[in-house]
Design a protein around this motif. Structure first.
Motif, mmCIF file in Angstrom:
data_model
loop_
_atom_site.group_PDB
_atom_site.id
_atom_site.type_symbol
_atom_site.label_atom_id
_atom_site.label_comp_id
_atom_site.label_asym_id
_atom_site.label_seq_id
_atom_site.Cartn_x
_atom_site.Cartn_y
_atom_site.Cartn_z
ATOM 1 N N LYS A 1 -1.628 1.735 -17.379
ATOM 2 C CA LYS A 1 -0.616 1.023 -18.159
ATOM 3 C C LYS A 1 0.778 1.347 -17.648
ATOM 4 N N ALA A 2 0.979 2.637 -17.272
ATOM 5 C CA ALA A 2 2.297 3.010 -16.756
ATOM 6 C C ALA A 2 2.601 2.302 -15.449
ATOM 7 N N VAL A 3 1.577 2.178 -14.587
ATOM 8 C CA VAL A 3 1.798 1.491 -13.312
ATOM 9 C C VAL A 3 2.125 0.022 -13.550
ATOM 10 N N GLU B 1 1.063 9.487 -5.549
ATOM 11 C CA GLU B 1 1.566 10.830 -5.266
ATOM 12 C C GLU B 1 2.391 11.365 -6.432
ATOM 13 N N GLU B 2 3.228 10.517 -7.001
ATOM 14 C CA GLU B 2 4.018 10.952 -8.148
ATOM 15 C C GLU B 2 3.122 11.277 -9.343
ATOM 16 N N GLU B 3 2.068 10.506 -9.506
ATOM 17 C CA GLU B 3 1.142 10.770 -10.612
ATOM 18 C C GLU B 3 0.449 12.114 -10.423
ATOM 19 N N ALA B 4 0.079 12.428 -9.191
ATOM 20 C CA ALA B 4 -0.551 13.718 -8.932
ATOM 21 C C ALA B 4 0.422 14.868 -9.185
ATOM 22 N N LEU C 1 0.821 -1.203 0.000
ATOM 23 C CA LEU C 1 0.000 0.000 0.000
ATOM 24 C C LEU C 1 0.857 1.256 0.000
ATOM 25 N N LYS C 2 1.996 1.193 0.670
ATOM 26 C CA LYS C 2 2.891 2.348 0.700
ATOM 27 C C LYS C 2 3.459 2.632 -0.678
ATOM 28 N N GLU C 3 3.850 1.579 -1.403
ATOM 29 C CA GLU C 3 4.388 1.790 -2.748
ATOM 30 C C GLU C 3 3.338 2.354 -3.682
ATOM 31 N N ARG C 4 2.114 1.840 -3.584
ATOM 32 C CA ARG C 4 1.060 2.382 -4.437
ATOM 33 C C ARG C 4 0.750 3.829 -4.075
ATOM 34 N N ALA C 5 0.835 4.157 -2.783
ATOM 35 C CA ALA C 5 0.610 5.549 -2.396
ATOM 36 C C ALA C 5 1.684 6.459 -2.995
#
Length: 657
Positions: free
Chosen positions: A337-339, A240-243, A232-236
């Protein structure tokens, strides 16, 4: 004793009608009574056998004046009726008691306890004259006695279905809980002494769940999902980087960035202290600014057209809504797709840096890699110029940040560059002596883990400032190192920079190549030369790409093979022709020193006289550079224990120009 036989099986009941009769009726009934009495007397019988049934008035022989009053006549009749009913109820109760008496009654429990018919007698306890008994024979059949359990407790179909469902659920729960019930998680059963001494239960935590069916498969699947999708931390962090990336896509921010670039260039210098590099860089950036303004004006014109069409009523807002929705959908799809691609590329090198001295063919090599294979550079980039028509492929923010690092230490790309200290640059960043504004933009691109394409970063200043950037990057990049003949580089710089000398160019060539190899120790490196690219560009560039993907584990680019069209567009045949002519002319010159293995230092034309100190300094530096060049050709200079020329303590015959 006048008694008549009833016509049916119902008991004969006397008439209870006490209504007064007329004289004619009295006479008629009296005559009928006399006729019937005479017949009975003649036959010697008190009852008639056969004949029609008639109602007899037993009070017909009495005179009218002697007949009792209606109230007196009604009372004995009512009493007779009540007594008859009471007697009938008594007989019914007696019959029921005999029927349910059981085996004690003297009859078999299975045999019949009663006859199929029963006679009930209705009697009247009255005078003999008026008393008469009426018997009625009743025929009936009682239901069989209860002999089954269902007679006492009846089960309907819904109740049976409910009981079956409850039983099935109960058995299912028992089967599921059987492993926990049957398995004991107590290693050693505690005794009374253990409890007396304050001992604890010898129970393993979670031991009861170790033998549940499917537990291992569930744990294995959960771990596989975690490894694939990340925690969950990595996805967060990814979100955050996407935002952050979405926040940086505004056109206003790009416009402000361009203005800041122009202001920084106008207020400082990029290179030498005389400011000529700043003027030249300004001219290079003007093209990028013009392109941006042109695109911005086109967007404004399109907005004006939409507004005009909306005012005239010919604009369909549904189209804009659908287009905006499609755009957001495509962006979300690309983000997903990027994720997924970032997860697939986990553990691989995100990109590489091209290191090499100025005028060493780094721009041509970078252009071939970008256009030929699809490596990503980001932007904005420095535009083309008179000395590099194909473009530099250098990010403006990286170039400006490297100049800020060097400027804080009183150095530049062409002066005092050997005095640059990477650790001091990091201290200046922490102390706030540098803004690091442009560096944040560059790191947003280099440290973006959602990139689906491997990045390519090219700036000759990276040969000097690479250790500083390595402390700021999340992942270590790969290195593509290339070099060119030192005399060719010095002559090219002298042609571009009017105040440069050959000695100045040779000194920079030694420092840049020395720092590039020293600072990249420990990183995955791919080596190339400008001469190899010129000789067979398609083969050399393809080799570099293969080593980056296979040896250095860089994320594979979209295209795996370079096309001949890209090579023809970047490699000018005139340059190759001029290089061959120059090599043919050099063969006619004399040899200053032979370093072996076909590597020699030949004479060159100089602006200084033959016996001057400047000429002597140029020859000394040229021989130093040629020794390094020959060691690069043989591969000896790539060793970590290689001894580089000591330019810091080298005593020049005269002061440098």
């Amino acid at each position: 004793n006048n008694q008549r036989r009833p016509k049916s099986r119902q008991p004969c009941i006397a008439t209870m009608d006490n209504t007064p009769l007329s004289n004619r009726e009295h006479r008629r009934k009296a005559a009928a009574s006399r006729r019937s009495a005479s017949k009975d007397t003649g036959n010697g019988s008190g009852t008639t056998s056969g004949g029609p049934s008639r109602d007899v008035d037993y009070h017909a022989h009495q005179t009218p004046e002697r007949r009792p009053a209606p109230q007196q006549q009604r009372q004995p009749l009512e009493g007779n009726l009540l007594s008859s009913l009471s007697q009938a109820l008594t007989n019914i109760d007696k019959h029921n008691n005999d029927y349910f008496s059981g085996p004690g009654g003297g009859e078999s429990s299975n045999g019949p306890r009663h006859n199929d018919s029963q006679t009930i007698t209705f009697s009247s306890p009255n005078n003999d004259k008026t008393s008469h008994n009426t018997e009625r024979k009743l025929f009936y059949k009682l239901p069989p006695p209860p002999s089954q359990f269902s007679s006492y407790l009846k089960f309907s179909r819904p109740s049976l279905n409910f009981l079956l469902a409850f039983t099935a659920c109960y058995l299912l729960v028992l089967i599921c809980c059987y492993p926990m019930i049957s398995y004991s998680n107590v290693d050693i059963l505690p005794t009374d002494d253990d409890f007396a001494k304050g001992g604890k239960h010898h129970i393993k935590r979670g031991a009861s769940f170790e033998h549940i069916r499917g537990r291992k498969q569930f744990i294995k699947a959960s771990r596989a999902v975690t490894d694939k999708l990340g925690t969950l931390k990595e996805r967060a962090i990814v979100w955050e980087e996407e935002a952050k990336l979405k926040a940086q896509r505004g056109a206003v921010e790009w416009q402000e960035a361009e203005k800041e670039i122009i202001d920084s260039i106008a207020g400082g210098t990029i290179g030498r202290k005389d400011g000529e590099d700043a003027k030249r860089a300004s001219s290079l950036l003007e093209n990028a600014v013009k392109d941006f303004e042109g695109k911005l004006s086109e967007m404004e014109q399109e907005d004006e057209k939409r507004k005009a069409s909306a005012n005239t009523g010919g604009h369909d807002h549904w189209i804009d809504s659908l287009e905006s929705w499609d755009k957001e959908f495509i962006e979300d799809k690309n983000a997903i797709k990027a994720v997924s691609m970032s997860i697939a590329n986990k553990g691989k090198t995100p990109g590489f840096m091209v290191l090499g001295m100025h005028r060493s063919g780094t721009s041509m090599l970078s252009g071939l890699l970008v256009k030929g294979f699809g490596y990503e550079t980001g932007g904005p980039l420095i535009g083309a110029s008179f000395d590099n028509e194909k473009g530099f492929y250098e990010r403006i923010d990286v170039v400006l940040q490297n100049d800020e690092f060097m400027g804080a230490q009183n150095t530049g790309w062409s002066w005092n560059v050997i005095d640059y200290e990477p650790e001091k640059a990091l201290q200046h960043k922490q102390q706030g002596r540098i803004t690091f504004k442009e560096g944040k933009k560059a790191l947003a691109f280099l440290n973006n883990h959602q990139k689906t394409l491997p990045y390519l970063q090219k700036d000759p200043r990276m040969c000097i400032a690479l250790p500083t950037w390595l402390n700021l990057l999340d992942d270590k990049p790969a290195i593509v190192f290339t070099y060119r003949h030192p005399l060719e580089v010095a002559l090219s710089l002298k042609h571009r920079e009017k105040s440069f000398t050959i000695e100045h160019g040779l000194r920079l060539w030694i420092i840049y190549n020395m720092r590039a190899l020293q600072n990249s120790v420990g990183l995955c490196r791919v080596f190339s030369t400008n001469e190899a690219v010129f000789k067979d560009p398609m083969k050399e560039v393809q080799r570099i790409q293969n080593e980056l993907t296979g040896k250095c584990r860089v994320i594979p680019p979209p295209t795996h093979e370079i096309s001949s069209d890209v090579v023809d567009a970047f490699v000018d045949p005139k340059l190759q022709h001029n290089k061959k002519e120059r090599e043919a002319e050099e063969q006619k010159l004399g040899i200053l020193k032979d370093f072996g293995e076909g590597c020699v230092a030949r004479e060159f034309e100089s602006d200084f006289g033959e016996d001057t100190a400047d000429r002597k300094a140029e020859n000394e530096l040229y021989l130093m550079a040629m020794r390094v060049f020959c060691d690069l050709e043989s591969g000896w200079a790539y060793r970590e224990d290689y001894e580089w020329p000591d330019l810091v303590h080298w005593q020049r015959p005269t002061r440098i120009n």
